[in-house]
Design a protein around this motif. Structure first.
Motif, PDB file in Angstrom:
ATOM      1  N   PHE A  22       0.673  -1.167   0.062  1.00 34.57           N
ATOM      2  CA  PHE A  22      -0.179  -0.095  -0.052  1.00 34.57           C
ATOM      3  C   PHE A  22       0.767   1.207  -0.134  1.00 34.57           C
ATOM      4  O   PHE A  22       0.595   2.379  -0.879  1.00 34.57           O
ATOM      5  CB  PHE A  22      -0.797   0.197   1.127  1.00 34.57           C
ATOM      6  N   ASN A  23       1.895   1.309   0.839  1.00 32.07           N
ATOM      7  CA  ASN A  23       2.663   2.307   1.064  1.00 32.07           C
ATOM      8  C   ASN A  23       3.688   2.700  -0.446  1.00 32.07           C
ATOM      9  O   ASN A  23       3.792   3.898  -0.703  1.00 32.07           O
ATOM     10  CB  ASN A  23       3.790   2.198   1.943  1.00 32.07           C
ATOM     11  N   ALA A  24       4.048   1.374  -0.964  1.00 31.70           N
ATOM     12  CA  ALA A  24       4.760   1.654  -2.219  1.00 31.70           C
ATOM     13  C   ALA A  24       3.865   2.224  -3.558  1.00 31.70           C
ATOM     14  O   ALA A  24       4.252   3.277  -3.990  1.00 31.70           O
ATOM     15  CB  ALA A  24       5.264   0.366  -2.759  1.00 31.70           C
ATOM     16  N   ILE A  25       2.484   1.915  -3.378  1.00 39.86           N
ATOM     17  CA  ILE A  25       1.684   2.163  -4.494  1.00 39.86           C
ATOM     18  C   ILE A  25       1.059   3.640  -4.051  1.00 39.86           C
ATOM     19  O   ILE A  25       1.131   4.446  -5.106  1.00 39.86           O
ATOM     20  CB  ILE A  25       0.380   1.400  -4.479  1.00 39.86           C
ATOM     21  N   TYR A  26       1.017   4.046  -2.890  1.00 41.49           N
ATOM     22  CA  TYR A  26       0.692   5.216  -2.605  1.00 41.49           C
ATOM     23  C   TYR A  26       1.681   6.529  -2.804  1.00 41.49           C
ATOM     24  O   TYR A  26       1.422   7.541  -3.123  1.00 41.49           O
ATOM     25  CB  TYR A  26       0.200   5.492  -1.349  1.00 41.49           C
ATOM     26  N   GLN A  27       2.875   6.033  -2.827  1.00 35.00           N
ATOM     27  CA  GLN A  27       4.000   6.994  -3.063  1.00 35.00           C
ATOM     28  C   GLN A  27       4.308   7.031  -4.565  1.00 35.00           C
ATOM     29  O   GLN A  27       4.828   8.126  -4.889  1.00 35.00           O
ATOM     30  CB  GLN A  27       5.242   6.461  -2.749  1.00 35.00           C
ATOM     31  N   ASN A  28       3.599   6.517  -5.447  1.00 32.10           N
ATOM     32  CA  ASN A  28       3.546   6.824  -6.766  1.00 32.10           C
ATOM     33  C   ASN A  28       2.999   7.949  -7.161  1.00 32.10           C
ATOM     34  O   ASN A  28       1.959   8.141  -6.730  1.00 32.10           O
ATOM     35  CB  ASN A  28       2.998   5.484  -7.431  1.00 32.10           C
ATOM     36  N   GLN A  29       3.669   8.587  -7.943  1.00 33.24           N
ATOM     37  CA  GLN A  29       3.046  10.176  -8.482  1.00 33.24           C
ATOM     38  C   GLN A  29       1.875   9.864  -9.342  1.00 33.24           C
ATOM     39  O   GLN A  29       0.979  10.625  -9.091  1.00 33.24           O
ATOM     40  CB  GLN A  29       4.179  10.743  -9.106  1.00 33.24           C
ATOM     41  N   ALA A  30       1.964   8.856 -10.203  1.00 32.50           N
ATOM     42  CA  ALA A  30       0.783   8.702 -11.109  1.00 32.50           C
ATOM     43  C   ALA A  30      -0.588   8.431 -10.294  1.00 32.50           C
ATOM     44  O   ALA A  30      -1.846   8.869 -10.432  1.00 32.50           O
ATOM     45  CB  ALA A  30       0.835   7.688 -12.032  1.00 32.50           C
ATOM     46  N   MET A  31      -0.267   7.468  -8.945  1.00 41.15           N
ATOM     47  CA  MET A  31      -1.245   7.234  -8.238  1.00 41.15           C
ATOM     48  C   MET A  31      -1.939   8.494  -7.528  1.00 41.15           C
ATOM     49  O   MET A  31      -3.115   8.436  -7.341  1.00 41.15           O
ATOM     50  CB  MET A  31      -0.824   6.088  -7.240  1.00 41.15           C
ATOM     51  N   LYS A  32      -1.127   9.248  -7.046  1.00 43.63           N
ATOM     52  CA  LYS A  32      -1.567  10.300  -6.191  1.00 43.63           C
ATOM     53  C   LYS A  32      -2.392  11.342  -7.153  1.00 43.63           C
ATOM     54  O   LYS A  32      -3.346  11.970  -6.743  1.00 43.63           O
ATOM     55  CB  LYS A  32      -0.174  11.107  -5.765  1.00 43.63           C
ATOM     56  N   GLU A  57       2.194  18.519  -9.684  1.00 46.42           N
ATOM     57  CA  GLU A  57       3.565  18.614 -10.530  1.00 46.42           C
ATOM     58  C   GLU A  57       3.382  17.372 -11.481  1.00 46.42           C
ATOM     59  O   GLU A  57       3.945  17.695 -12.702  1.00 46.42           O
ATOM     60  CB  GLU A  57       4.706  18.468  -9.571  1.00 46.42           C
ATOM     61  N   PHE A  58       2.882  16.354 -11.138  1.00 43.64           N
ATOM     62  CA  PHE A  58       2.892  15.108 -12.288  1.00 43.64           C
ATOM     63  C   PHE A  58       1.958  15.516 -13.182  1.00 43.64           C
ATOM     64  O   PHE A  58       2.186  15.335 -14.418  1.00 43.64           O
ATOM     65  CB  PHE A  58       2.352  13.941 -11.359  1.00 43.64           C
ATOM     66  N   MET A  59       0.820  16.081 -12.702  1.00 42.31           N
ATOM     67  CA  MET A  59      -0.249  16.504 -13.707  1.00 42.31           C
ATOM     68  C   MET A  59       0.227  17.666 -14.373  1.00 42.31           C
ATOM     69  O   MET A  59       0.002  17.402 -16.115  1.00 42.31           O
ATOM     70  CB  MET A  59      -1.420  17.028 -13.169  1.00 42.31           C
ATOM     71  N   LYS A  60       1.166  18.517 -14.497  1.00 47.05           N
ATOM     72  CA  LYS A  60       1.539  19.600 -15.186  1.00 47.05           C
ATOM     73  C   LYS A  60       2.705  18.725 -16.190  1.00 47.05           C
ATOM     74  O   LYS A  60       2.599  19.173 -17.422  1.00 47.05           O
ATOM     75  CB  LYS A  60       2.406  20.464 -14.432  1.00 47.05           C
ATOM     76  N   GLU A  61       3.434  18.096 -15.607  1.00 49.13           N
ATOM     77  CA  GLU A  61       4.355  17.201 -16.715  1.00 49.13           C
ATOM     78  C   GLU A  61       3.808  16.314 -17.618  1.00 49.13           C
ATOM     79  O   GLU A  61       4.120  16.257 -18.772  1.00 49.13           O
ATOM     80  CB  GLU A  61       5.319  16.450 -15.682  1.00 49.13           C
ATOM     81  N   MET A  62       2.469  15.775 -17.315  1.00 43.84           N
ATOM     82  CA  MET A  62       1.609  15.047 -18.109  1.00 43.84           C
ATOM     83  C   MET A  62       1.005  15.971 -19.101  1.00 43.84           C
ATOM     84  O   MET A  62       0.992  15.330 -20.185  1.00 43.84           O
ATOM     85  CB  MET A  62       0.462  14.323 -17.428  1.00 43.84           C
TER      86      MET A  62
END
Length: 213
Positions: A22-32, A57-62
């Motif tokens: 759960f922690n690993a998935i939650y730390q993913n930028q795309a997941m956030k 920041e991830f959405m702006k990069e996307m």
């Protein structure tokens, strides 16, 4: 009778594994970013300002990546339509040209627009059982750029299950009895096979055009 299941070594190890995953998935930028854009669950994210900034920041990069792809697609169309040019399309050159324009004021204004759209995004809460695509499928925000970002993010598979299935399908298509398929033919078959809904939609539109004629 006292339940001692949670005290067993197996249960403890499983619980630890679930928490770590759960922690690993939650730390993913795309997941956030996916949680931020989901009216059902975004409340669990907005309380964490650091996670919110990471998602933004991830959405702006996307948004920038989608812009590069759209520009490359336009360049490809222009190159294809240019009957006088025999050179292959140079995607690296196209990207460099786009990056140069990226430094201009017009792109800065466009980036400011998407930042404003992201900051203003505050959808009404949806129930957990509601379908997320009932919201995004109808472009619920009214912002085309934000809608494009959401569609790109939600296209990312959350697990590798579908990828494994695709490999299994590939084994059936490229077998010992069909080993002479060209790369282009194989790609065409896989495209149709892995996107059956789109394929059927295209066929339906083509049939309607034929009927009108």
């Amino acid at each position: 009778m006292e339940n001692r299941t949670s005290n067993t070594g197996l249960a403890g190890n499983l619980h630890t594994a679930f928490v770590n995953r759960f922690n690993a998935i939650y730390q993913n930028q795309a997941m956030k970013a996916a949680i931020f854009l989901d009216p059902r669950y975004r409340g669990s994210l907005v309380r964490d300002q650091l996670s919110v900034e990471t998602a933004k920041e991830f959405m702006k990069e996307m948004h920038q990546r989608l812009g590069y792809l759209r520009e490359a697609d336009k360049q490809t169309v222009r190159q294809t339509n240019d009957e006088n040019s025999g050179d292959d399309f140079d995607i690296e050159l196209a990207m460099n040209e786009y990056f140069q324009r990226d430094a201009g004021s017009s792109n800065s204004n466009h980036l400011s627009d998407i930042e404003a759209a992201i900051d203003a995004f505050d959808p009404p809460h949806m129930q957990i059982k509601e379908n997320l695509f009932d919201y995004w499928g109808g472009e619920g925000t009214g912002d085309n750029d934000l809608h494009a970002i959401a569609m790109a993010i939600y296209a990312i598979p959350p697990t590798e299950t579908q990828t494994e299935r695709n490999f299994s399908d590939l084994k059936r298509i490229l077998s010992d009895f069909r080993g002479n398929l060209s790369r282009q033919t194989l790609e065409n078959i896989l495209t149709c096979h892995l996107n059956k809904d789109l394929y059927l939609d295209v066929i339906d539109k083509q049939l309607k055009i034929i009927r009108k004629k």
